[in-house]
Every structure is written in structure tokens, then in C-alpha cells.
Design a protein around this motif. Structure first.
Motif, PDB file in Angstrom:
ATOM      1  N   PRO A  98      17.093  23.529 -14.062  1.00 20.41           N
ATOM      2  CA  PRO A  98      17.467  22.166 -13.638  1.00 20.41           C
ATOM      3  C   PRO A  98      17.232  21.892 -12.156  1.00 20.41           C
ATOM      4  CG  PRO A  98      19.414  23.538 -13.691  1.00 20.41           C
ATOM      5  CD  PRO A  98      18.276  24.418 -14.154  1.00 20.41           C
ATOM      6  N   ASN A  99      16.620  22.829 -11.422  1.00 25.09           N
ATOM      7  CA  ASN A  99      16.356  22.591 -10.001  1.00 25.09           C
ATOM      8  C   ASN A  99      15.326  21.472  -9.829  1.00 25.09           C
ATOM      9  OD1 ASN A  99      18.016  24.738  -9.585  1.00 25.09           O
ATOM     10  ND2 ASN A  99      16.437  26.142  -8.870  1.00 25.09           N
ATOM     11  N   PRO A 100      15.391  20.703  -8.748  1.00 24.67           N
ATOM     12  CA  PRO A 100      14.370  19.684  -8.496  1.00 24.67           C
ATOM     13  C   PRO A 100      13.030  20.338  -8.179  1.00 24.67           C
ATOM     14  CG  PRO A 100      15.822  19.903  -6.600  1.00 24.67           C
ATOM     15  CD  PRO A 100      16.432  20.729  -7.700  1.00 24.67           C
ATOM     16  N   SER A 101      11.951  19.605  -8.432  1.00 24.32           N
ATOM     17  CA  SER A 101      10.622  20.118  -8.117  1.00 24.32           C
ATOM     18  C   SER A 101      10.489  20.330  -6.620  1.00 24.32           C
ATOM     19  CB  SER A 101       9.541  19.137  -8.594  1.00 24.32           C
ATOM     20  OG  SER A 101       9.605  18.965  -9.995  1.00 24.32           O
ATOM     21  N   GLY A 102       9.698  21.342  -6.235  1.00 26.12           N
ATOM     22  CA  GLY A 102       9.544  21.641  -4.818  1.00 26.12           C
ATOM     23  C   GLY A 102       8.099  21.888  -4.439  1.00 26.12           C
ATOM     24  N   LEU A 103       7.714  21.441  -3.268  1.00 28.15           N
ATOM     25  CA  LEU A 103       6.361  21.617  -2.743  1.00 28.15           C
ATOM     26  C   LEU A 103       6.400  22.593  -1.577  1.00 28.15           C
ATOM     27  CD1 LEU A 103       3.342  20.775  -2.327  1.00 28.15           C
ATOM     28  CD2 LEU A 103       4.188  18.941  -0.854  1.00 28.15           C
ATOM     29  N   SER A 104       5.520  23.596  -1.596  1.00 29.86           N
ATOM     30  CA  SER A 104       5.434  24.523  -0.467  1.00 29.86           C
ATOM     31  C   SER A 104       4.113  25.266  -0.522  1.00 29.86           C
ATOM     32  CB  SER A 104       6.596  25.528  -0.508  1.00 29.86           C
ATOM     33  OG  SER A 104       6.408  26.466  -1.553  1.00 29.86           O
ATOM     34  N   PRO A 105       3.631  25.761   0.628  1.00 29.17           N
ATOM     35  CA  PRO A 105       2.493  26.675   0.617  1.00 29.17           C
ATOM     36  C   PRO A 105       2.887  27.937  -0.149  1.00 29.17           C
ATOM     37  CG  PRO A 105       2.992  25.917   2.840  1.00 29.17           C
ATOM     38  CD  PRO A 105       4.163  25.549   1.987  1.00 29.17           C
ATOM     39  N   ASN A 106       1.908  28.651  -0.668  1.00 34.75           N
ATOM     40  CA  ASN A 106       2.244  29.872  -1.389  1.00 34.75           C
ATOM     41  C   ASN A 106       1.488  31.061  -0.814  1.00 34.75           C
ATOM     42  OD1 ASN A 106      -0.329  29.342  -2.388  1.00 34.75           O
ATOM     43  ND2 ASN A 106       0.127  30.210  -4.380  1.00 34.75           N
ATOM     44  N   ALA A 107       1.850  32.259  -1.281  1.00 38.51           N
ATOM     45  CA  ALA A 107       1.266  33.483  -0.733  1.00 38.51           C
ATOM     46  C   ALA A 107      -0.243  33.519  -0.917  1.00 38.51           C
ATOM     47  CB  ALA A 107       1.914  34.700  -1.393  1.00 38.51           C
ATOM     48  N   GLY A 108      -0.719  33.111  -2.108  1.00 35.73           N
ATOM     49  CA  GLY A 108      -2.161  33.113  -2.352  1.00 35.73           C
ATOM     50  C   GLY A 108      -2.910  32.214  -1.384  1.00 35.73           C
ATOM     51  N   GLY A 109      -2.307  31.071  -1.035  1.00 41.09           N
ATOM     52  CA  GLY A 109      -2.934  30.190  -0.060  1.00 41.09           C
ATOM     53  C   GLY A 109      -3.013  30.838   1.309  1.00 41.09           C
ATOM     54  N   GLY A 115      -0.259  19.994  -8.789  1.00 38.66           N
ATOM     55  CA  GLY A 115      -0.670  19.747  -7.411  1.00 38.66           C
ATOM     56  C   GLY A 115      -2.012  20.348  -7.051  1.00 38.66           C
ATOM     57  N   GLY A 116      -2.807  20.721  -8.057  1.00 36.13           N
ATOM     58  CA  GLY A 116      -4.131  21.297  -7.797  1.00 36.13           C
ATOM     59  C   GLY A 116      -4.896  21.434  -9.094  1.00 36.13           C
ATOM     60  N   SER A 117      -6.114  21.944  -9.011  1.00 37.02           N
ATOM     61  CA  SER A 117      -6.967  22.119 -10.189  1.00 37.02           C
ATOM     62  C   SER A 117      -7.182  23.597 -10.461  1.00 37.02           C
ATOM     63  CB  SER A 117      -8.321  21.438  -9.964  1.00 37.02           C
ATOM     64  OG  SER A 117      -9.058  22.136  -8.966  1.00 37.02           O
ATOM     65  N   LEU A 118      -7.663  23.908 -11.662  1.00 36.84           N
ATOM     66  CA  LEU A 118      -7.971  25.298 -11.998  1.00 36.84           C
ATOM     67  C   LEU A 118      -9.018  25.859 -11.054  1.00 36.84           C
ATOM     68  CD1 LEU A 118      -8.087  25.157 -15.919  1.00 36.84           C
ATOM     69  CD2 LEU A 118      -6.243  26.054 -14.475  1.00 36.84           C
ATOM     70  N   ALA A 119     -10.023  25.036 -10.707  1.00 35.63           N
ATOM     71  CA  ALA A 119     -11.098  25.502  -9.826  1.00 35.63           C
ATOM     72  C   ALA A 119     -10.594  25.752  -8.409  1.00 35.63           C
ATOM     73  CB  ALA A 119     -12.235  24.480  -9.811  1.00 35.63           C
ATOM     74  N   GLY A 163      -0.928  24.422  -1.098  1.00 29.26           N
ATOM     75  CA  GLY A 163       0.302  23.731  -1.466  1.00 29.26           C
ATOM     76  C   GLY A 163       0.303  23.482  -2.956  1.00 29.26           C
ATOM     77  N   ARG A 164       1.454  23.645  -3.577  1.00 28.31           N
ATOM     78  CA  ARG A 164       1.566  23.340  -4.996  1.00 28.31           C
ATOM     79  C   ARG A 164       3.006  22.963  -5.277  1.00 28.31           C
ATOM     80  NH1 ARG A 164       4.889  26.839  -4.179  1.00 28.31           N
ATOM     81  NH2 ARG A 164       4.959  28.931  -5.029  1.00 28.31           N
ATOM     82  N   VAL A 165       3.204  22.236  -6.375  1.00 26.97           N
ATOM     83  CA  VAL A 165       4.532  21.782  -6.758  1.00 26.97           C
ATOM     84  C   VAL A 165       4.995  22.615  -7.940  1.00 26.97           C
ATOM     85  CG1 VAL A 165       5.918  19.840  -7.567  1.00 26.97           C
ATOM     86  CG2 VAL A 165       4.024  19.445  -5.976  1.00 26.97           C
ATOM     87  N   VAL A 166       6.177  23.203  -7.828  1.00 23.72           N
ATOM     88  CA  VAL A 166       6.725  24.009  -8.921  1.00 23.72           C
ATOM     89  C   VAL A 166       7.982  23.334  -9.451  1.00 23.72           C
ATOM     90  CG1 VAL A 166       5.774  26.166  -8.053  1.00 23.72           C
ATOM     91  CG2 VAL A 166       8.047  25.461  -7.322  1.00 23.72           C
TER      92      VAL A 166
END
Length: 218
Positions: free
Chosen positions: A82-93, A187-191, A75-78
Motif C-alpha cells: 500500500p505504499n505510494p509510488s516512488g521515483l528515484s535513480p537506481n543502482a543500475g543507472g 518510467g522507461g522502456s525495455l530497450a 530514474g524509474r517509478v516503483v
């Protein structure tokens, strides 16, 4: 297609029909948040297609896209103003959940320069990064361009920094240089996100390579 008699090309025919369905599902949408066009559906389709290819060919696959798609993140927040921020799982996950350590996530970051989001689009300037963008730290290290293998053991202070939640620049179909830090992923770290990090101090737009000439090949 699923009910068609089995034959040598049956799996490929079903796959191609499925791509057609995915295309129309992603473009036949309204404003309903449960619509299949939402980002969660988009990311899942990315991963499903990569995994299908890998399983049916046995080939290695290179999934080349924005870090917001490829990062190893459940999960990460993008944020794309002007769109609101959104949280969703992504392909890499999704890919990491299925492939484990067989999925190698490579992050690409940069300091400043020019880029064009799409082929043929006019290039625009991207300013030097400022806090809270993590690129402001990576670019200020004085190391020039570098590749960092995040799987290797690091000094405690560095390991702690790599494990902190960060905000990294994210440039998509829209980018306002005056609001550069507002275009980001968090919503996450580099590691957590990457196995390997590649940083360039300056970038220029990609361009198609022309036909080879005697001067270029000689």
C-alpha cells in the motif's frame, strides 16, 4: 580509519568501516523524506560497493538483484502497495553512468508460477500477467522460454515497441496476487532498461541444493 597509518590492508579496512557506517545509516531512520534511509541513498550505496570491489580487485562483478535495482535506468517509478509510488535513480543507472557499455543489464521476466521472496518464506502463487503489464505481451508470444538480445538490430515495428514506456511486474517484500498489476515498475522502456531480456513462462521457488549423492552425480 581514514587517518590510520597506511599499510597493505588500509584500503580494505576503510572499506569495511564504511560498510558498517552504511548499515547503521540505513537502519537509523525516521519519517523525514531527507533521511539517508530513502531509496536514493540505498541505490547509491549498492552501486558504490559494486564499483569499489571492481576497482580494487580488477575482477568482473555480478550484481544479482531485482530488476528495479539492476535495470539501466537513471530514474524509474516503483509501486509496492500500500505504499505510494516512488521515483528515484537506481543502482543500475549509477553503474551504467560510471561504466558505460561495460555494464550489461539483464532483465528477468516471467508469466506465472510460484515464488518465495526470501529463503524460508512460504511460497505463494503469482497469476498469469494481464495488461498493462508488459509480461502479458511477452508471455503471449507463443515462443515459450526465450532470451532476447536487445542490442541487435530489430524490425522497425519491433524496435518501436521496445522503445515505448512499459509497466513491468515488480515483486518485492510484499505481493498481493489479487493486485498483481499494482506491483510494478514504470518510467522507461525495455530497450532503455536492459541489454538482454530473459523470459520464463513459469517459475518455481529457488531452493538450496542438498549434498551430492551417488544417484545425483552418477
Amino acid at each position: 580509519m581514514a587517518a590510520a597509518p597506511g599499510h597493505e590492508g588500509h584500503a580494505w579496512a576503510r572499506y569495511e568501516a564504511r560498510l558498517i557506517v552504511q548499515y547503521h545509516a540505513l537502519h537509523d531512520h525516521g519519517h523525514d523524506p531527507l533521511d539517508p534511509h530513502n531509496m536514493a541513498h540505498y541505490e547509491r550505496s549498492f552501486a558504490e560497493n559494486v564499483l569499489w570491489w571492481h576497482r580494487h580487485t580488477g575482477h568482473r562483478a555480478l550484481f544479482w538483484s531485482s530488476s528495479s535495482h539492476t535495470a539501466r535506468a537513471p530514474g524509474r517509478v516503483v509501486s509496492f502497495p500500500p505504499n505510494p509510488s516512488g521515483l528515484s535513480p537506481n543502482a543500475g543507472g549509477h553503474l551504467h553512468a560510471d561504466l558505460g557499455d561495460r555494464y550489461l543489464s539483464i532483465g528477468l521476466t516471467f508469466g506465472a508460477g510460484e515464488l518465495a521472496p526470501y529463503t524460508g518464506a512460504p511460497a505463494h502463487r503469482v497469476p498469469a500477467p494481464v495488461p498493462p503489464l508488459v509480461e502479458s505481451v511477452l508471455d503471449g508470444a507463443g515462443a515459450g522460454d526465450f532470451l532476447l538480445d536487445l542490442r541487435q538490430r530489430a524490425p522497425r515495428r519491433v524496435a518501436d515497441w521496445l522503445a515505448r514506456d512499459v509497466t513491468t511486474r515488480l515483486i518485492g517484500p510484499r505481493h498481493d496476487p489479487r493486485r498483481d498489476p499494482d506491483h510494478h515498475m514504470t518510467g522507461g522502456s525495455l530497450a532503455e532498461w536492459f541489454d538482454v531480456l530473459v523470459h520464463r513462462r513459469r517459475v518455481t521457488p529457488a531452493r538450496p541444493l542438498g549434498p551430492a549423492t551417488p544417484e545425483a552425480t552418477g
